[in-house]
Write a protein that holds these residues in place. Structure first.
Motif, PDB file in Angstrom:
ATOM      1  N   HIS A 139      43.939  37.946  29.408  1.00  0.00           N
ATOM      2  CA  HIS A 139      44.645  36.943  30.204  1.00  0.00           C
ATOM      3  C   HIS A 139      45.905  37.448  30.904  1.00  0.00           C
ATOM      4  O   HIS A 139      46.471  36.731  31.732  1.00  0.00           O
ATOM      5  CB  HIS A 139      45.031  35.761  29.313  1.00  0.00           C
ATOM      6  N   ILE A 140      46.364  38.656  30.607  1.00  0.00           N
ATOM      7  CA  ILE A 140      47.661  39.102  31.101  1.00  0.00           C
ATOM      8  C   ILE A 140      47.753  39.078  32.634  1.00  0.00           C
ATOM      9  O   ILE A 140      48.773  38.684  33.206  1.00  0.00           O
ATOM     10  CB  ILE A 140      47.994  40.518  30.558  1.00  0.00           C
ATOM     11  N   GLY A 141      46.664  39.473  33.304  1.00  0.00           N
ATOM     12  CA  GLY A 141      46.687  39.479  34.765  1.00  0.00           C
ATOM     13  C   GLY A 141      46.811  38.078  35.344  1.00  0.00           C
ATOM     14  O   GLY A 141      47.570  37.847  36.293  1.00  0.00           O
ATOM     15  N   THR A 142      46.084  37.126  34.765  1.00  0.00           N
ATOM     16  CA  THR A 142      46.143  35.743  35.236  1.00  0.00           C
ATOM     17  C   THR A 142      47.513  35.130  34.966  1.00  0.00           C
ATOM     18  O   THR A 142      48.060  34.395  35.793  1.00  0.00           O
ATOM     19  CB  THR A 142      45.047  34.906  34.543  1.00  0.00           C
ATOM     20  N   GLU A 161      46.441  50.580  29.204  1.00  0.00           N
ATOM     21  CA  GLU A 161      46.932  49.791  30.333  1.00  0.00           C
ATOM     22  C   GLU A 161      48.404  50.091  30.616  1.00  0.00           C
ATOM     23  O   GLU A 161      48.834  50.109  31.769  1.00  0.00           O
ATOM     24  CB  GLU A 161      46.740  48.298  30.047  1.00  0.00           C
ATOM     25  N   ILE A 162      49.173  50.314  29.553  1.00  0.00           N
ATOM     26  CA  ILE A 162      50.582  50.672  29.745  1.00  0.00           C
ATOM     27  C   ILE A 162      50.692  52.000  30.493  1.00  0.00           C
ATOM     28  O   ILE A 162      51.527  52.166  31.395  1.00  0.00           O
ATOM     29  CB  ILE A 162      51.300  50.755  28.393  1.00  0.00           C
ATOM     30  N   LEU A 192      54.097  52.569  38.677  1.00  0.00           N
ATOM     31  CA  LEU A 192      55.530  52.537  38.971  1.00  0.00           C
ATOM     32  C   LEU A 192      56.035  53.890  39.462  1.00  0.00           C
ATOM     33  O   LEU A 192      56.947  53.955  40.292  1.00  0.00           O
ATOM     34  CB  LEU A 192      56.311  52.093  37.739  1.00  0.00           C
ATOM     35  N   VAL A 193      55.454  54.974  38.958  1.00  0.00           N
ATOM     36  CA  VAL A 193      55.783  56.311  39.470  1.00  0.00           C
ATOM     37  C   VAL A 193      55.342  56.418  40.926  1.00  0.00           C
ATOM     38  O   VAL A 193      56.099  56.874  41.799  1.00  0.00           O
ATOM     39  CB  VAL A 193      55.122  57.403  38.613  1.00  0.00           C
ATOM     40  N   ASP A 218      58.433  49.714  27.476  1.00  0.00           N
ATOM     41  CA  ASP A 218      57.024  49.849  27.839  1.00  0.00           C
ATOM     42  C   ASP A 218      56.377  48.505  28.134  1.00  0.00           C
ATOM     43  O   ASP A 218      55.479  48.413  28.980  1.00  0.00           O
ATOM     44  CB  ASP A 218      56.262  50.606  26.741  1.00  0.00           C
ATOM     45  N   TRP A 219      56.797  47.451  27.436  1.00  0.00           N
ATOM     46  CA  TRP A 219      56.302  46.127  27.810  1.00  0.00           C
ATOM     47  C   TRP A 219      56.735  45.796  29.232  1.00  0.00           C
ATOM     48  O   TRP A 219      55.940  45.311  30.037  1.00  0.00           O
ATOM     49  CB  TRP A 219      56.832  45.047  26.859  1.00  0.00           C
ATOM     50  N   ARG A 220      57.989  46.073  29.586  1.00  0.00           N
ATOM     51  CA  ARG A 220      58.484  45.744  30.925  1.00  0.00           C
ATOM     52  C   ARG A 220      57.740  46.542  31.991  1.00  0.00           C
ATOM     53  O   ARG A 220      57.436  46.017  33.065  1.00  0.00           O
ATOM     54  CB  ARG A 220      59.986  45.997  30.998  1.00  0.00           C
ATOM     55  N   TYR A 221      57.450  47.812  31.709  1.00  0.00           N
ATOM     56  CA  TYR A 221      56.730  48.622  32.691  1.00  0.00           C
ATOM     57  C   TYR A 221      55.337  48.043  32.963  1.00  0.00           C
ATOM     58  O   TYR A 221      54.908  47.911  34.118  1.00  0.00           O
ATOM     59  CB  TYR A 221      56.595  50.067  32.201  1.00  0.00           C
ATOM     60  N   TRP A 222      54.630  47.731  31.892  1.00  0.00           N
ATOM     61  CA  TRP A 222      53.282  47.171  32.062  1.00  0.00           C
ATOM     62  C   TRP A 222      53.352  45.848  32.815  1.00  0.00           C
ATOM     63  O   TRP A 222      52.598  45.616  33.762  1.00  0.00           O
ATOM     64  CB  TRP A 222      52.644  46.991  30.678  1.00  0.00           C
TER      65      TRP A 222
END
Length: 483
Positions: free
Chosen positions: A201-204, A438-439, A446-447, A473-477
């Motif tokens: 569900h993360i993308g939605t 995914e991370i 981001l790079v 790492d949560w923020r990057y993902w």
């Protein structure tokens, strides 16, 4: 002439864009509606930078800014007027909290008035013509609403209570949630969020949120709201906002003690500090706090420098990206003389605005409306008119809530020590093999976008709990889902 207004605390969203060349005003409750209308979707680089380093999405001094350039939100408690003969929309504040004037009131009068206003607020938010339920955790706030619904003979009209359970996690509250639900007449429903569901569900969720979000707690909310929808619920009562208007978080305790110390209550402060430590609301109280009570302006400057150092020591950030966008004013700490100062900042300019955004988006994604009894403006006005000892006293936070509802709130709730937040097992989920993959992909995005330096790709993945300070790492993902 068009007249618009947003609610006092920003419970519901309102976005707008103005084109001066054509004198065209566009507005909507979601930014994606404005993008669909042809308004460019351009991420604000300074917003992205400060989210990646500190988890900040809102600009405290410019609350109208969003995460995107040329898209603005109507600031809570403001109106917008536009029409014939006007060259630009006019924005005006229509309500504010008086945090300076403290009323002379007895304990009995304050407790009685608080109870009356809470009962009125809960009653007004229970729908008469729609299926409804209650967001229930094991804490004081939602348990208080449940208890009031029961005492008002309203809980029997609900679909039930809705909660998140994390089996095997040390901070799982499902046992006390079931106990409170049963004692207050709500049939408990438990969603069980997990790592696989987060992946699914993360993308939605990111699509609905439109801006980055700080932890997996938003996904846990998503599952609770999804379950409520499946049960036919249209309205959910929620305890959000109580901590920000009554000093419920442990971080507020220092400000209360420092205010009392500045008033010459040294002996009382030491006794209060010991009681708060015994009850788990205070970890330390030392000379630095005593200095802060005497020089609040110096304290604000020191906290800003501390945040700036944390912002600067993230070596994953591409140096050129940091240099271009660091000086944007996102790092700001208020000058706090009294507990009311920091409560006002958080409720009207800071943390609460972000939490309300999370809840509104996940709920409305499922067609569920969240209603918040603790944000009744009449109740909030009374709370800000009371001295700080009505909020923190005798080793307990939210003293007036405990006093006014002690006859209806279960003892197992009122006697809980320490503050437990709505916290999922994020560190465990972040260690999931597929999530780690995914991370890694998110870091690479981001790079490629020039935000992270390629050297950061070599750093081992670092799962952290939901509310850890360095939750990078949560923020990057999370951020990578929006670019």
């Amino acid at each position: 002439r068009l007249f618009c207004a947003r609610d006092r605390f920003g419970e519901k969203p309102f976005f707008h864009h103005f084109d001066p060349s054509s004198l065209t005003l566009s507005f909507a409750s979601e930014m994606k509606s404005l993008w669909a209308a042809g308004i460019p979707r351009r991420m604000r680089p300074s917003s992205m930078l400060h989210f990646l380093t500190l988890g900040i999405t809102a600009h405290p001094l410019l609350p109208e800014l969003t995460f995107y350039e040329d898209l603005f939100q109507l600031t809570p408690a403001h109106t917008l007027t536009f029409g014939e003969g006007m060259e630009t929309p006019v924005l005006e504040r229509y309500w504010d909290i008086d945090k300076e004037t403290l009323r002379d009131i007895t304990e009995t009068e304050a407790v009685t008035r608080f109870r009356e206003l809470m009962e009125e607020s809960v009653s007004r938010r229970i729908p008469s013509d729609s299926p409804w339920g209650l967001m229930l955790s094991g804490g004081m706030d939602s348990s208080s609403i449940a208890a009031l619904c029961h005492s008002l003979s309203a809980s029997g009209n609900s679909i039930g209570s809705f909660s998140a359970s994390f089996p095997g996690f040390g901070k799982d509250e499902s046992s006390i949630i079931r106990s409170v639900a049963e004692k207050t007449g709500f049939r408990p429903r438990m969603a069980v969020p997990d790592a696989e569901g987060l992946l699914e569900h993360i993308g939605t969720i990111a699509w609905h949120q439109e801006e980055p979000f700080g932890s997996t707690g938003v996904y846990a909310q998503w599952e609770v709201h999804r379950m409520a929808k499946s049960e036919g619920v249209k309205v959910l009562l929620d305890g959000q906002g109580a901590d920000e208007v009554m000093g419920g978080y442990s971080r507020y305790v220092h400000w209360h003690l420092q205010e009392r110390l500045a008033k010459g209550k040294g002996r009382e402060v030491d006794e209060e500090a010991r009681a708060l430590m015994e009850n788990g609301f205070l970890e330390s109280w030392d000379w630095k706090n005593r200095l802060a009570s005497r020089w609040p302006g110096m304290t604000a400057a020191w906290l800003e420098r501390k945040a700036a150092k944390a912002h600067g020591r993230n070596t994953d950030i591409d140096p050129a990206f940091r240099d271009r966008h660091s000086g944007a004013g996102f790092i700001f700490k208020p000058h706090v003389r009294r507990l009311n100062d920091i409560l006002y900042f958080d409720a009207c300019m800071g943390a609460l605005q972000t939490l309300l955004r999370y809840a509104a988006r996940t709920a409305m994604a499922h067609g569920v409306e969240v209603r918040l009894p603790f944000l009744s403006h009449a109740l909030v006005e009374v709370l800000f008119s009371l001295p700080s000892e009505f909020k923190i006293r005798g080793g307990w936070t939210k003293w007036i809530l405990r006093q006014s509802l002690k006859d209806v709130i279960p003892e197992e709730v009122t006697e809980q020590r320490g503050k437990t937040g709505f916290e999922p097992p994020q560190a465990e989920w972040m260690g999931h093999e597929k999530i780690q993959a995914e991370i890694t992909k998110g870091r690479q995005k981001l790079v490629d976008a020039g935000m992270l330096h390629s050297s950061g790709l070599k750093r081992p993945l670092d799962p952290r709990p939901a509310y850890a300070e360095d939750n990078r790492d949560w923020r990057y993902w999370n951020a990578s889902l929006l670019i």
